[in-house]
Motif scaffolding. Structure first.
Motif, PDB file in Angstrom:
ATOM      1  N   ASP A 133       0.815  -1.212   0.000  1.00 24.71           N
ATOM      2  CA  ASP A 133       0.000   0.000   0.000  1.00 24.71           C
ATOM      3  C   ASP A 133       0.849   1.262   0.000  1.00 24.71           C
ATOM      4  O   ASP A 133       0.464   2.284  -0.589  1.00 24.71           O
ATOM      5  CB  ASP A 133      -0.929   0.017   1.219  1.00 24.71           C
ATOM      6  CG  ASP A 133      -2.092  -0.950   1.063  1.00 24.71           C
ATOM      7  OD1 ASP A 133      -2.424  -1.297  -0.087  1.00 24.71           O
ATOM      8  OD2 ASP A 133      -2.675  -1.340   2.095  1.00 24.71           O
ATOM      9  N   GLU A 195      -5.283  12.377  -4.288  1.00 27.04           N
ATOM     10  CA  GLU A 195      -6.334  11.383  -4.435  1.00 27.04           C
ATOM     11  C   GLU A 195      -6.310  10.422  -3.253  1.00 27.04           C
ATOM     12  O   GLU A 195      -5.337  10.354  -2.500  1.00 27.04           O
ATOM     13  CB  GLU A 195      -6.164  10.583  -5.738  1.00 27.04           C
ATOM     14  CG  GLU A 195      -6.311  11.403  -7.003  1.00 27.04           C
ATOM     15  CD  GLU A 195      -6.232  10.530  -8.253  1.00 27.04           C
ATOM     16  OE1 GLU A 195      -6.196   9.281  -8.112  1.00 27.04           O
ATOM     17  OE2 GLU A 195      -6.212  11.093  -9.351  1.00 27.04           O
ATOM     18  N   ALA A 196      -7.397   9.662  -3.120  1.00 29.64           N
ATOM     19  CA  ALA A 196      -7.461   8.621  -2.094  1.00 29.64           C
ATOM     20  C   ALA A 196      -8.453   7.553  -2.517  1.00 29.64           C
ATOM     21  O   ALA A 196      -9.461   7.844  -3.149  1.00 29.64           O
ATOM     22  CB  ALA A 196      -7.862   9.211  -0.747  1.00 29.64           C
ATOM     23  N   ASN A 197      -8.141   6.326  -2.181  1.00 30.32           N
ATOM     24  CA  ASN A 197      -9.078   5.219  -2.318  1.00 30.32           C
ATOM     25  C   ASN A 197      -9.560   4.877  -0.915  1.00 30.32           C
ATOM     26  O   ASN A 197      -8.744   4.709   0.006  1.00 30.32           O
ATOM     27  CB  ASN A 197      -8.411   3.998  -2.954  1.00 30.32           C
ATOM     28  CG  ASN A 197      -8.128   4.211  -4.427  1.00 30.32           C
ATOM     29  OD1 ASN A 197      -8.946   4.763  -5.150  1.00 30.32           O
ATOM     30  ND2 ASN A 197      -6.953   3.780  -4.876  1.00 30.32           N
ATOM     31  N   GLU A 198     -10.879   4.781  -0.744  1.00 30.69           N
ATOM     32  CA  GLU A 198     -11.433   4.542   0.578  1.00 30.69           C
ATOM     33  C   GLU A 198     -12.495   3.452   0.511  1.00 30.69           C
ATOM     34  O   GLU A 198     -13.300   3.416  -0.409  1.00 30.69           O
ATOM     35  CB  GLU A 198     -12.039   5.831   1.150  1.00 30.69           C
ATOM     36  CG  GLU A 198     -12.365   5.761   2.628  1.00 30.69           C
ATOM     37  CD  GLU A 198     -12.322   7.141   3.270  1.00 30.69           C
ATOM     38  OE1 GLU A 198     -11.807   7.257   4.381  1.00 30.69           O
ATOM     39  OE2 GLU A 198     -12.807   8.097   2.645  1.00 30.69           O
ATOM     40  N   ARG A 199     -12.470   2.579   1.506  1.00 29.18           N
ATOM     41  CA  ARG A 199     -13.456   1.511   1.613  1.00 29.18           C
ATOM     42  C   ARG A 199     -14.106   1.584   2.990  1.00 29.18           C
ATOM     43  O   ARG A 199     -13.433   1.842   3.982  1.00 29.18           O
ATOM     44  CB  ARG A 199     -12.783   0.146   1.448  1.00 29.18           C
ATOM     45  CG  ARG A 199     -13.756  -1.034   1.418  1.00 29.18           C
ATOM     46  CD  ARG A 199     -13.057  -2.351   1.194  1.00 29.18           C
ATOM     47  NE  ARG A 199     -12.556  -2.940   2.434  1.00 29.18           N
ATOM     48  CZ  ARG A 199     -11.280  -3.038   2.761  1.00 29.18           C
ATOM     49  NH1 ARG A 199     -10.350  -2.554   1.938  1.00 29.18           N
ATOM     50  NH2 ARG A 199     -10.901  -3.595   3.879  1.00 29.18           N
ATOM     51  N   ARG A 226      -8.283   3.802   4.170  1.00 28.95           N
ATOM     52  CA  ARG A 226      -7.917   4.808   3.161  1.00 28.95           C
ATOM     53  C   ARG A 226      -6.434   4.725   2.823  1.00 28.95           C
ATOM     54  O   ARG A 226      -5.591   4.571   3.706  1.00 28.95           O
ATOM     55  CB  ARG A 226      -8.231   6.216   3.677  1.00 28.95           C
ATOM     56  CG  ARG A 226      -7.691   7.334   2.784  1.00 28.95           C
ATOM     57  CD  ARG A 226      -7.928   8.718   3.346  1.00 28.95           C
ATOM     58  NE  ARG A 226      -9.326   9.118   3.237  1.00 28.95           N
ATOM     59  CZ  ARG A 226      -9.757  10.371   3.443  1.00 28.95           C
ATOM     60  NH1 ARG A 226      -8.896  11.323   3.779  1.00 28.95           N
ATOM     61  NH2 ARG A 226     -11.026  10.671   3.319  1.00 28.95           N
ATOM     62  N   SER A 228      -3.972   7.275   0.701  1.00 32.25           N
ATOM     63  CA  SER A 228      -3.903   8.585   0.045  1.00 32.25           C
ATOM     64  C   SER A 228      -2.632   8.683  -0.781  1.00 32.25           C
ATOM     65  O   SER A 228      -1.586   8.148  -0.404  1.00 32.25           O
ATOM     66  CB  SER A 228      -3.920   9.706   1.086  1.00 32.25           C
ATOM     67  OG  SER A 228      -5.051   9.603   1.920  1.00 32.25           O
ATOM     68  N   THR A 229      -2.728   9.395  -1.899  1.00 32.76           N
ATOM     69  CA  THR A 229      -1.578   9.564  -2.776  1.00 32.76           C
ATOM     70  C   THR A 229      -1.399  11.026  -3.158  1.00 32.76           C
ATOM     71  O   THR A 229      -2.326  11.834  -3.062  1.00 32.76           O
ATOM     72  CB  THR A 229      -1.742   8.735  -4.063  1.00 32.76           C
ATOM     73  OG1 THR A 229      -2.951   9.127  -4.718  1.00 32.76           O
ATOM     74  CG2 THR A 229      -1.804   7.249  -3.740  1.00 32.76           C
ATOM     75  N   ARG A 238      -1.459   5.160   4.827  1.00 32.34           N
ATOM     76  CA  ARG A 238      -2.562   4.212   4.911  1.00 32.34           C
ATOM     77  C   ARG A 238      -3.218   4.440   6.262  1.00 32.34           C
ATOM     78  O   ARG A 238      -2.531   4.491   7.285  1.00 32.34           O
ATOM     79  CB  ARG A 238      -2.105   2.765   4.781  1.00 32.34           C
ATOM     80  CG  ARG A 238      -3.300   1.804   4.641  1.00 32.34           C
ATOM     81  CD  ARG A 238      -2.887   0.364   4.487  1.00 32.34           C
ATOM     82  NE  ARG A 238      -2.666  -0.279   5.774  1.00 32.34           N
ATOM     83  CZ  ARG A 238      -2.364  -1.576   5.912  1.00 32.34           C
ATOM     84  NH1 ARG A 238      -2.233  -2.339   4.835  1.00 32.34           N
ATOM     85  NH2 ARG A 238      -2.179  -2.106   7.101  1.00 32.34           N
ATOM     86  N   THR A 252     -21.594  11.101   0.424  1.00 29.95           N
ATOM     87  CA  THR A 252     -20.698  11.324  -0.707  1.00 29.95           C
ATOM     88  C   THR A 252     -21.509  11.888  -1.850  1.00 29.95           C
ATOM     89  O   THR A 252     -22.737  11.739  -1.897  1.00 29.95           O
ATOM     90  CB  THR A 252     -19.986  10.030  -1.127  1.00 29.95           C
ATOM     91  OG1 THR A 252     -19.003  10.332  -2.124  1.00 29.95           O
ATOM     92  CG2 THR A 252     -20.970   9.027  -1.689  1.00 29.95           C
TER      93      THR A 252
END
Length: 258
Positions: A133, A195-199, A226, A228-229, A238, A252
């Protein structure tokens, strides 16, 4: 199929026909729960609920049945129990928009004072999943920051953040654990979040987590993962955030996308 004229009137923002099936056979506790919701609406936020004995007599049910209905409403955040004081109508949940903004900023926009209590600040060796990650080698050093999250002084969550130590070698020298990590990364280390990917999923807290947050282990929790980049796609952090399901909800904004 139920004909239109037979349908029970219901609120558009609640369960259809108040969750009562067409055949009308429902658990007794649920019928009491529906009536309690009506009473909660009448009493208003902060009002104390009548005693268990009074409510059992009013609804003509056993205390066991009443207790089950009240317990569900506590878990849903509609009621709150105060030791030695009674059961009260709870305030509204803290509604948070899912966005690439710090916990501090999100709460302040709602007029709520954020806070944090540091639990753990350590350097660990990354396992394979964490290394993947953060785009580092397995076994590389990572900084782990664990903090209890506060809202107007109330414990509402627990957050664990992991960052690559090699990328942020001076972080522990400039970071104040009682303040916003995002602000520190941005203002002192020049990091720009892109950006970020979140679950999101629902879980029950572990005994340790429940103790730290000060909640019942049976209380449903909202768990956010999460990564984040930055603008170059390089991972920054992370994060594992655990929020009380009775105090938080998330929103959202979506749009059609190719």
């Amino acid at each position: 199929m139920v004909r239109a004229e037979q349908r029970t009137v219901h609120q558009a923002d609640g369960p259809v026909r108040a969750g009562i099936p067409e055949h009308g056979r429902i658990p007794r506790y649920y019928a009491v729960k529906v009536r309690l919701l009506e009473l909660i609406e009448e009493l208003g936020q902060g009002a104390v609920l009548p005693t268990e004995r009074e409510l059992a007599e009013r609804f003509d049910v056993s205390r066991v049945t009443l207790r089950q209905a009240v317990t569900e409403l506590v878990l849903e955040g509609k009621l709150s129990r105060r030791q030695g004081s009674g059961t009260y109508v709870a305030g509204p949940k803290i509604v948070q928009r899912l966005s690439l903004v710090s916990y501090t900023e999100r709460l302040r926009r709602k007029g709520i004072e954020p806070g944090r209590n540091l639990i753990t600040l350590e350097t660990l060796h990354a396992g394979e999943d964490l290394a993947g990650d953060l785009d580092i080698e397995p076994g590389a050093d990572v900084i782990h920051i664990e903090r209890v999250l506060l809202a107007d002084g109330e414990r509402v969550g627990l957050e664990s953040t992991y960052l690559a130590a090699q990328r942020f070698p001076t972080l522990l020298e400039v970071f104040d654990p009682s303040s916003s990590l995002y602000a520190c990364l941005s203002d002192k280390l020049g990091v720009v979040f892109a950006e970020a990917n979140e679950r999101i999923e629902t879980v029950l807290a572990t005994p340790r987590e429940a103790l730290l947050i000060g909640t019942n282990p049976a209380l449903p929790m909202l768990l956010l993962h999460r990564v984040s980049t930055d603008a170059g796609g390089r991972p920054i952090e992370r994060v594992r955030s655990l929020f009380r399901g009775d105090r938080f909800s998330f929103t959202t904004h979506m749009r059609a996308d190719d």
